[in-house]
Design a protein around this motif. Sequence first.
Motif: not given
Length: 302
Positions: A42-45, A59-65, A78-86, A111-117
């Motif tokens: 449950e990465p957010f909120p 942050t999803t719709e932006r350039m971030v450094r 970040r990947i965990g959050y993005l992958r949580s979006l259906d 490996y083994g933590i997230l669906p591999m991007p």
Amino acid sequence: MKEKEMYYAECSNCRNTIPIYHYNRCCPHCNAVLTTRLELEEPFPVTDLSSTEIQAVATTERMVRIVTDTPTSVLLQRIGYLRSLDENKPEDVLIITRDANTAQHFRQRLYGILPMPRIDFMVHHCMEAVQKILKAAGYPPCNMITSESAGTICNAVMNQICPQATEGERQRLLDFVLAAKQSEDYASLILSGSLGNLPERNLEESCLKRYLQYQHQNRLFDYDDILMILWNACSPVPVKYLFVEDAASYSYRELLLIRRIGRNITFLQYPYQEVIGHDPEQFSEIFPNCTELTFTTTQFQR
């Protein structure tokens, strides 16, 4: 109701893999206190992250450094959050690293933590993309010149047109050829072999023209040629989420290409890293709305 996916991570003490729900408790294998916390289920909120950390993760719709010395942890969150979006799929995410070793490191950590991007290093990613472009256009495969082989080719050319050249003259001609290749786009001429109109008013120009002819005859391209071929044929539909590791080391041309490859780009940069590939003003010019977030060692490692 969709069953929640289980994620796993590695204990920093005994190196055993443990379910993510043990975090902030004790490792079931060695009883060590687990100080690292990855909010993946449950990465957010979340209530225990600062507003800056939430911005970095969600942050999803932006350039971030993101400037941090724990890039893998940031990447996981970040990947965990993005992958949580259906609406997102594994193929929506591409991670580009500076070298093959770092790419392998990210594969091992993910490996083994997230669906591999998709994970690749910059030179290999560009080379593979160009091979596909050339094949679709009916050209045979090409090979890439290393900096060492570029000197060898230039020496072979000089042996033909000025065999009596001194070592100093050879170095000067090599410097001229390499500088010319960086300042101009010769990729289309090398592909087509249409080099007849190139001038040969002096020794330097003759050397450059012979060098380009050698490239055409042997299907050889240097990295700048690869970047320009990819730039000219790059897909108008970029990767949805692009992660770029070691952001400070990329050249101006590479940054321009990265801007075209990715729609929402996350740059991972290490603190106190020397900016060697570009100057900060050029980066701001290419990515004018990029938000920079800086973290200390303790952040993202609760």
